[in-house]
Design an enzyme around this catalytic site. Structure first.
Site, mmCIF file in Angstrom:
data_model
loop_
_atom_site.group_PDB
_atom_site.id
_atom_site.type_symbol
_atom_site.label_atom_id
_atom_site.label_comp_id
_atom_site.label_asym_id
_atom_site.label_seq_id
_atom_site.Cartn_x
_atom_site.Cartn_y
_atom_site.Cartn_z
ATOM 1 N N HIS A 104 0.829 -1.204 0.000
ATOM 2 C CA HIS A 104 0.000 0.000 0.000
ATOM 3 C C HIS A 104 0.866 1.257 0.000
ATOM 4 C CE1 HIS A 104 -3.425 2.559 0.439
ATOM 5 N NE2 HIS A 104 -3.059 2.999 1.629
ATOM 6 N N ASP A 121 -4.365 9.240 2.527
ATOM 7 C CA ASP A 121 -4.397 7.782 2.399
ATOM 8 C C ASP A 121 -5.688 7.387 1.697
ATOM 9 O OD1 ASP A 121 -4.465 4.977 2.767
ATOM 10 O OD2 ASP A 121 -3.303 5.148 4.619
ATOM 11 N N CYS A 168 -3.592 2.498 -5.282
ATOM 12 C CA CYS A 168 -3.085 3.423 -4.267
ATOM 13 C C CYS A 168 -1.897 4.254 -4.776
ATOM 14 C CB CYS A 168 -2.693 2.668 -3.000
ATOM 15 S SG CYS A 168 -1.562 1.284 -3.262
#
Length: 226
Positions: A104, A121, A168
């Site tokens: 991630h 995030d 991501c």
């Protein structure tokens, strides 16, 4: 003749891209360090020298350096105290012996005018602890404005959320571009605003999908222009 996945296809500044990187961008795949480093380098060449986009490998080392003396020697050439906007990619890899590890990406940014770090995030704060770890590692090197007598702190932004398990890294590149454009615009300097509304308006699932294509076409264009 078909190119091997490991074959070099482009050298851009200090970044070397390989054939496999095109495959990552062409399909629904997790973004690797090289692509993010390439795009950060590209943004650096397009925007103000007041902005520092830290390569993934350096951000990872800063976050995991066990020795304070080594950290100081390594971080001083970055001249963090001179930069107005600093952007760090954050990776959740917890094994320093594994290159391109982790699953991630997120983004940590420092705005000197507001004297604040902000964590973006795209997956429900998955990298919160990693962002805090990086924040603690670098906050003392940002200059006098981040002394204990000032309001240095870390905020966790209500960031746009990814709709799959692999975009991501694309969110990181897209948000980094929004922040660079925000800084270079004249409006924020007059209003004293931060970039939150720009991120909310511009970072959408469709924009992120287009971003993957844009980076791919940018690389192909640079290859064709060699």
């Amino acid at each position: 003749m078909q190119k091997s996945a490991d074959e070099k296809i482009l050298s851009y500044n200090d970044v070397v891209l390989r054939q496999s990187d095109l495959g990552i961008l062409s399909g629904p795949h997790f973004m690797n360090d090289r692509i993010i480093e390439f795009y950060f380098s590209y943004l650096s060449s397009c925007h103000s020298q007041d902005i520092l986009l830290v390569p993934p490998s350096i951000a990872f080392w800063l976050m995991n350096c066990p020795d304070a003396t080594s950290l100081k020697d390594f971080i001083e050439p970055l001249k963090l105290h001179e930069k107005k906007l600093v952007i760090f990619p954050v990776n959740d890899n917890d094994d320093v012996s594994v290159a391109d590890g982790g699953s991630h990406w997120s983004l940590l940014a420092y705005d000197r005018n507001a004297n604040v770090f902000v964590h973006h995030d795209s997956n429900h704060g998955m990298n919160k602890l990693r962002a805090q770890q990086l924040f603690r590692a670098v906050v003392g090197f940002m200059g006098d404005s981040t002394s204990v007598f000032n309001a240095k702190h870390l905020e966790f932004s209500d960031s746009p959320q990814q709709t799959n398990g692999y975009d991501c890294g694309v969110y990181v590149t897209a948000i980094a571009r929004v922040l660079c454009c925000w800084y270079d615009s004249s409006e924020h300097k007059d209003k004293g605003d931060m970039w939150f509304s720009s991120v909310k308006e511009q970072i959408t699932p469709s924009a992120v999908a287009e971003m993957r294509k844009e980076i791919l076409q940018l690389i192909k264009g640079l290859i064709g222009g060699k």
